[in-house]
Design an enzyme around this catalytic site. Structure first.
Site, PDB file in Angstrom:
ATOM      1  N   GLY A 112      -5.502   4.252  -1.203  1.00 17.24           N
ATOM      2  CA  GLY A 112      -6.139   2.972  -1.515  1.00 17.24           C
ATOM      3  C   GLY A 112      -6.503   2.838  -2.986  1.00 17.24           C
TER       4      GLY A 112
ATOM      5  N   GLY B 103       0.079   6.565   0.473  1.00 18.38           N
ATOM      6  CA  GLY B 103       0.176   7.681   1.414  1.00 18.38           C
ATOM      7  C   GLY B 103       1.563   7.836   2.013  1.00 18.38           C
TER       8      GLY B 103
HETATM    9  P1  ADP Z   1       1.979   3.245   1.519  1.00 16.28           P
HETATM   10  O1  ADP Z   1       1.136   4.035   2.496  1.00 16.28           O
HETATM   11  O2  ADP Z   1       2.900   4.122   0.747  1.00 16.28           O
HETATM   12  O3  ADP Z   1       1.153   2.322   0.653  1.00 16.28           O
HETATM   13  P2  ADP Z   1       2.513   1.215   3.485  1.00 16.28           P
HETATM   14  O4  ADP Z   1       1.439   1.771   4.349  1.00 16.28           O
HETATM   15  O5  ADP Z   1       2.292  -0.091   2.841  1.00 16.28           O
HETATM   16  O6  ADP Z   1       2.954   2.292   2.390  1.00 16.28           O
HETATM   17  O7  ADP Z   1       3.856   1.036   4.315  1.00 16.28           O
HETATM   18  C1  ADP Z   1       4.410   2.075   5.076  1.00 16.28           C
HETATM   19  C2  ADP Z   1       4.866   1.593   6.412  1.00 16.28           C
HETATM   20  O8  ADP Z   1       5.740   0.481   6.303  1.00 16.28           O
HETATM   21  C3  ADP Z   1       5.618   2.666   7.135  1.00 16.28           C
HETATM   22  O9  ADP Z   1       4.904   3.032   8.294  1.00 16.28           O
HETATM   23  C4  ADP Z   1       6.948   2.017   7.469  1.00 16.28           C
HETATM   24  O10 ADP Z   1       7.439   2.339   8.764  1.00 16.28           O
HETATM   25  C5  ADP Z   1       6.632   0.553   7.391  1.00 16.28           C
HETATM   26  N1  ADP Z   1       7.833  -0.250   7.184  1.00 16.28           N
HETATM   27  C6  ADP Z   1       8.724  -0.153   6.187  1.00 16.28           C
HETATM   28  N2  ADP Z   1       9.746  -1.004   6.373  1.00 16.28           N
HETATM   29  C7  ADP Z   1       9.498  -1.669   7.523  1.00 16.28           C
HETATM   30  C8  ADP Z   1      10.191  -2.665   8.265  1.00 16.28           C
HETATM   31  N3  ADP Z   1      11.351  -3.164   7.843  1.00 16.28           N
HETATM   32  N4  ADP Z   1       9.621  -3.111   9.411  1.00 16.28           N
HETATM   33  C9  ADP Z   1       8.441  -2.617   9.814  1.00 16.28           C
HETATM   34  N5  ADP Z   1       7.748  -1.668   9.188  1.00 16.28           N
HETATM   35  C10 ADP Z   1       8.280  -1.187   8.040  1.00 16.28           C
HETATM   36 MG    MG Z   2       0.267   3.518   4.367  1.00 11.93          MG
END
Ligand code: ADP
Ligand code: MG
Length: 400
Positions: free
Chosen positions: A376, A353
């Site tokens: 997911g 997402g």
């Molecule tokens: P996706 O939804 O694409 O699978 P995630 O939900 O795993 O991705 O991760 C996204 C989140 O990770 C974002 O809200 C982002 O702010 C956070 N994030 C990325 N880098 C960092 C960091 N260095 N410290 C804290 N949060 C982080």
């Molecule tokens: Mg996410």
């Protein structure tokens, strides 16, 4: 995996139940703020209409927890659908029961009926047999086009297929499976790289474990990188670390070494003096994160190393932002990666997402080979898990 797709199923005059993912975001007035999910399912619905099916469309919306809750009614979707499909759409007041069955009896070929939220009934999420049977009784053919819900063993995804003679995949489901399989196949076009980021190691460790068998290179950024760096003895200040994942991180790194997978972690960082969009920021190398500061993004040297890998790659799978991209000051690493993938000629897949949101923010969504519609569901697919929604379609196919 070969699936029976809607194109190989006779539809004319048949009652065709299409499970879609219309779990769209809405504002507090019930206005849909993003119709992408509806547009994604439109080709399958339109195809069934054009083939002369009586098209019954079903979806969940939000989490009404098995009770009727008007805030989660699909009626806003029913109002928007005709505009998107260019066809009239009727709405049923429920998704099972006598009155719905009567409405379906009155349908003509090419008619479309949208059922009310499946999750108004507890049987949906419980994958209840009698609820599944009631859904199945409404139709002759079952089509699943809800890739975003394929990781859920729910009645309209899994249970229903036990009581249907003819089941198949819609166009969106087919495309998702084909693209994800191409990106993660045992024999992808090489070099094949996976870029992983996002907040938590614990969310992604399963993906790493699975893909170590398939990719040549793993690039790790985002918050999850700091658990790995800490495991390697790097001082990470107040950066995100999951203490209970440190051992696992170490094991993962040595497994990558054993398997000959290149495992790249950030070598520099954009750090902030606090987790805040207005934080004071600076760039530091490994070892230079001050004890009270937080790593918020990958640094420019890391970006350059990652871009070199992206340029060489023939297959790229990306999940997880490289930094806190929601804050403009810390979005640069993520945006650079997005643009580089867009420029690459590799077969590229982006899932998750937040990652998809980042790619849209970077304005390059149309230059990615495949943007997955599942959150997911993509993660579970990348972990090598079998998804109930896909398995249900496959099992049926093998029986016949
Ligand atoms: P996706 O939804 O694409 O699978 P995630 O939900 O795993 O991705 O991760 C996204 C989140 O990770 C974002 O809200 C982002 O702010 C956070 N994030 C990325 N880098 C960092 C960091 N260095 N410290 C804290 N949060 C982080
Ligand atoms: Mg996410």
């Amino acid at each position: 995996m070969v699936l029976r797709t809607i194109e190989r199923i006779p539809l004319e005059g048949k009652r065709v139940f299409i499970r879609v993912d219309f779990n769209v975001p809405m504002d507090e007035y019930g206005t849909i703020t993003d119709t992408t999910r509806i547009e994604n399912a439109a080709p399958t619905i339109t195809y069934a209409v054009e083939r002369g099916a009586k098209v019954i469309v079903a979806s969940h919306l939000g989490r009404p927890k098995g009770k009727v809750d008007r805030r989660y009614s699909l009626s806003p979707v029913a109002r928007q659908l005709p505009g998107i499909l260019g066809k009239p759409v009727a709405m049923a007041e429920d998704c099972i029961g006598q009155r719905v069955a009567e409405k379906i009896d009155g349908m003509k070929e090419g008619d479309i009926l949208l059922l009310e939220n499946l999750r108004f009934h507890p049987g949906e999420e419980a994958n209840d047999a009698s609820f599944s049977r009631e859904l199945a009784s409404l139709a002759d053919v079952y089509i699943n086009d809800a890739f975003g819900a394929a990781h859920r063993a729910h009645a309209s995804i899994e249970g229903i297929t036990r009581y249907m003679d003819v089941v198949g995949a819609g166009f969106l489901m087919k495309k998702e499976i084909d693209c994800l399989e191409r990106g993660t196949a045992a024999n992808p076009e090489r070099p094949s790289i996976m870029i992983l980021g996002g907040a938590k190691v614990s969310d992604k460790i399963g993906i790493i474990g699975h893909l170590l068998n398939e990719v040549n290179t793993l690039l790790i950024g985002g918050g999850m990188a700091y658990t790995f760096l800490k495991a390697g003895g790097v001082k990470v200040g107040k950066s995100l670390v999951e203490a209970d994942q440190v051992d696992q991180a170490l094991r993962t790194v040595s497994e990558a070494n054993r398997k000959g997978v290149k495992f790249l972690l950030p070598i520099d960082h954009v750090v902030g003096d606090r987790f805040d969009p207005k934080a004071t920021k600076k760039v530091v190398p490994n070892g230079g994160i001050p004890s009270e500061w937080v790593a918020m993004d990958i640094g420019p040297k890391t970006v350059k190393i990652f871009l070199d890998e992206i340029r060489e790659a023939k297959t790229i799978v990306w999940n997880g932002p490289m930094g806190v991209f929601e804050m403009e000051a810390f979005a640069q690493g993520t945006i650079s990666i997005a643009k580089a993938i867009a420029q690459s000629k590799a077969f590229s897949i982006v899932g998750g997402g937040d990652t998809v949101a980042a790619v849209k923010m970077a304005g390059v969504a149309d230059r990615i080979s495949h943007i997955s519609t599942g959150g997911g569901a993509v993660l579970e697919f990348l972990e090598g898990k079998s998804l109930p929604g896909i398995e249900a379609l496959r099992e049926r196919r093998e029986e016949r």
